[in-house]
Design a protein around this motif. Structure first.
Motif, short mmCIF file in Angstrom:
data_model
loop_
_atom_site.label_atom_id
_atom_site.label_comp_id
_atom_site.label_asym_id
_atom_site.label_seq_id
_atom_site.Cartn_x
_atom_site.Cartn_y
_atom_site.Cartn_z
N PHE A 194 88.12 22.52 70.58
CA PHE A 194 87.58 23.80 71.01
C PHE A 194 88.01 24.96 70.10
N ARG A 195 88.63 24.64 68.97
CA ARG A 195 89.01 25.70 68.04
C ARG A 195 87.75 26.41 67.53
N ASP A 196 87.90 27.68 67.12
CA ASP A 196 86.75 28.49 66.73
C ASP A 196 85.95 27.87 65.59
N SER A 197 86.65 27.24 64.65
CA SER A 197 85.99 26.69 63.47
C SER A 197 85.32 25.35 63.74
N ALA A 198 85.45 24.82 64.96
CA ALA A 198 84.89 23.51 65.28
C ALA A 198 83.48 23.62 65.86
N PHE A 199 82.80 24.72 65.54
CA PHE A 199 81.45 24.93 66.04
C PHE A 199 80.49 25.12 64.88
N PHE A 200 79.29 24.60 65.06
CA PHE A 200 78.23 24.72 64.06
C PHE A 200 76.96 25.15 64.78
N LEU A 201 76.38 26.28 64.37
CA LEU A 201 75.22 26.86 65.04
C LEU A 201 75.47 27.01 66.54
N ASN A 202 76.66 27.49 66.86
CA ASN A 202 77.08 27.74 68.25
C ASN A 202 77.21 26.48 69.09
N HIS A 203 77.20 25.32 68.46
CA HIS A 203 77.42 24.05 69.16
C HIS A 203 78.65 23.37 68.57
N GLN A 204 79.29 22.55 69.42
CA GLN A 204 80.43 21.78 68.91
C GLN A 204 79.98 20.85 67.79
N MET A 205 80.71 20.88 66.68
CA MET A 205 80.36 19.95 65.60
C MET A 205 80.80 18.55 66.00
N PRO A 206 80.30 17.52 65.32
CA PRO A 206 80.63 16.14 65.70
C PRO A 206 82.14 15.92 65.76
N ARG A 207 82.57 15.14 66.73
CA ARG A 207 83.98 14.82 66.84
C ARG A 207 84.37 13.84 65.73
N VAL A 208 85.65 13.65 65.57
CA VAL A 208 86.17 12.77 64.53
C VAL A 208 85.65 11.35 64.70
N THR A 209 85.52 10.88 65.95
CA THR A 209 85.02 9.52 66.19
C THR A 209 83.58 9.37 65.70
N GLY A 210 82.76 10.40 65.95
CA GLY A 210 81.38 10.36 65.49
C GLY A 210 81.27 10.42 63.98
N LEU A 211 82.08 11.27 63.37
CA LEU A 211 82.10 11.35 61.90
C LEU A 211 82.56 10.05 61.29
N SER A 212 83.56 9.43 61.89
CA SER A 212 84.08 8.16 61.37
C SER A 212 83.00 7.09 61.40
N ARG A 213 82.20 7.07 62.46
CA ARG A 213 81.09 6.14 62.55
C ARG A 213 80.11 6.32 61.39
N SER A 214 79.78 7.59 61.10
CA SER A 214 78.87 7.88 60.00
C SER A 214 79.47 7.47 58.66
N ILE A 215 80.77 7.66 58.52
CA ILE A 215 81.46 7.27 57.28
C ILE A 215 81.40 5.76 57.09
N ILE A 216 81.60 5.01 58.17
CA ILE A 216 81.53 3.55 58.09
C ILE A 216 80.14 3.11 57.64
N PHE A 217 79.10 3.72 58.18
CA PHE A 217 77.73 3.38 57.77
C PHE A 217 77.52 3.66 56.29
N LEU A 218 77.98 4.82 55.83
CA LEU A 218 77.83 5.17 54.42
C LEU A 218 78.65 4.23 53.54
#
Length: 469
Positions: A184-208
């Motif tokens: 919930f930190r201020d910088s953890a938002f993108f276009l006023n929405h929460q940016m992807p959590r670490v678990t979601g980003l990690s999933r995308s990294i695994i695919f890449l």
């Protein structure tokens, strides 16, 4: 099959729009229908981010209508892929179960606007299915183009949000691993929405990581060097984020990579060198935080002894690894928390509701409300049921669960080809099959493809890749 160059272009733009809509909130346009909302407030309060979010949120409905028009006009519903038909049936069942949920306890958790919003994710999934249905019937249309678009957006997400996380890791006063940064930190938002959590980003990294590795095979040595550098960066991010799913997937895909090499000795060297390089980058990045902090402190004279003691304590509190311990749990409870992060309790709790509506379910997104009454009342982070099979049962009833099980049963032969992966000559087929396996495993610990998002788009992309010869 139909030949229509204009439709080829339209499908590309619709697919790009679907990717851009990921992470949008239906309330970004449904607020317009609130009874106390005035047109004057639109012009007074809306900024450019609100306008972008409004367009992103309404796009899936627009896409559904456009695609449905083309499907009916050219009669493209016939002879579609079985996996597309099953996924479409799952969405339709959830639409009916969501409609019928108005007569359940769900109505006590939502108003009419909230209820309508629950259809948005279903419409997004249906729009994606429609896009692939049309694309599959177009002459001179290469379905790989949709996969390349997915790679582009995956890469953008990983680069942009990873940079934000790393910047926060260096700049914030919190001494912790990136995994434990406040969502919930201020910088953890993108276009006023929460940016992807670490678990979601990690999933995308695994695919890449999977995509990059297989594409590095059978390429020129100079190009392969660049791709190995990318693998080192992606691998180090996996260790930096420390998602349990990603770490387990990392082990699995390296086993797959090993069996993919005809020369096992050479393959072992490559895998080990990549692993060592990734660990070095991870530890260097994590340790550099301490070095930078010390440099900053050396430029500022200590005010008193108490400040020096606080600085020493902060330095010691910096952790390279995420914390798994929970002082409130012991024994089996602690073990479950370490392995499943509390998911087992959510799974058991969900059956308290399923037993009352085993055939109809409670509709789309119902787990957010049914399993999180206390957390919603206290403005805590909401926990989904985190199992795609249980979610299908909870949201669409036994018929939805049956179709979801059928979906994966029909894919077993494709997944089992990984046993003899070295005999698969097409690298795109290897990519698709491996990603299908990883998403299947993710369905055990996340809602995954039962909800619209990265997993849902990638599973369809990958299933078409598995048919490459």
């Amino acid at each position: 099959m139909i030949k229509n160059n204009n439709l080829n272009i339209i499908i590309i733009f619709l697919f790009i729009g679907i990717w851009i809509s990921i992470g949008s909130d239906p309330y970004n346009f449904l607020f317009l229908f609130e009874t106390d909302y005035k047109i004057k407030r639109i012009t007074e309060n809306l900024n450019y981010k609100d306008i972008i979010n409004l367009l992103r949120a309404i796009f899936p409905l627009f896409c559904c209508i456009i695609c449905l028009f083309f499907l009916i006009k050219y009669r493209l519903f016939k002879k579609q892929k079985q996996f597309l038909n099953i996924l479409l049936a799952i969405q339709i069942i959830q639409i009916f179960s969501t409609i019928l949920s108005t007569n359940t306890i769900m109505w006590g958790y939502e108003n009419i606007i909230d209820h309508v919003g629950r259809y948005n994710w279903l419409l997004s999934s249906i729009a994606t299915i429609f896009i692939f249905m049309i694309a599959n019937k177009l002459k001179n249309f290469n379905l790989k183009n949709l996969f390349y678009i997915s790679i582009f957006f995956l890469s953008c997400m990983v680069v942009w949000f990873s940079l934000k996380n790393i910047v926060d890791f260096y700049s914030l006063e919190t001494r912790t691993s990136i995994y434990n940064l406040d969502v919930f930190r201020d910088s953890a938002f993108f276009l006023n929405h929460q940016m992807p959590r670490v678990t979601g980003l990690s999933r995308s990294i695994i695919f890449l990581y999977v995509i990059t590795f297989f594409l590095s095979q059978n390429t020129l040595w100079k190009i392969r060097i660049y791709l190995y550098v990318i693998l080192i960066i992606l691998g180090s991010l996996i260790f930096i984020y420390q998602s349990k799913y990603a770490l387990i997937s990392y082990i699995i895909i390296n086993i797959i990579f090993y069996f993919n090499f005809l020369d096992k000795k050479k393959g072992s060297k490559i895998i080990i060198l990549l692993f060592i390089s990734q660990i070095v980058v991870f530890y260097s990045l994590s340790s550099s935080r301490i070095i930078i902090d010390n440099f900053k402190k050396s430029e500022l004279p200590s005010q008193n002894q108490e400040l020096e003691l606080n600085e020493k304590k902060n330095k010691e509190d910096i952790r390279h690894f995420r914390k798994f311990k929970d002082l409130n749990k012991k024994g089996i409870s602690l073990l479950e928390h370490v392995i499943l992060s509390g998911r087992a309790q959510l799974w058991l709790h969900s059956f308290d509701f399923i037993k009352h509506r085993p055939f109809l379910g409670y509709g789309s997104m119902s787990d957010r409300y049914l399993l999180n009454e206390y957390r919603i009342d206290n403005n805590f982070l909401v926990n989904p049921v985190s199992n795609a099979f249980i979610y299908s049962f909870l949201s669409g009833g036994v018929f939805c669960l049956f179709l979801f099980l059928m979906f994966w049963w029909n894919l077993k032969k494709r997944i089992l080809t990984l046993i003899d992966i070295k005999y698969i000559s097409n690298n795109y087929c290897k990519i698709g099959t491996t990603i299908v396996l990883l998403i299947g495993l993710r369905c055990l610990v996340e809602n995954s493809i039962m909800l619209f998002g990265v997993d849902f788009i990638l599973i369809i992309n990958s299933l078409y890749l598995t048919e490459e010869k």
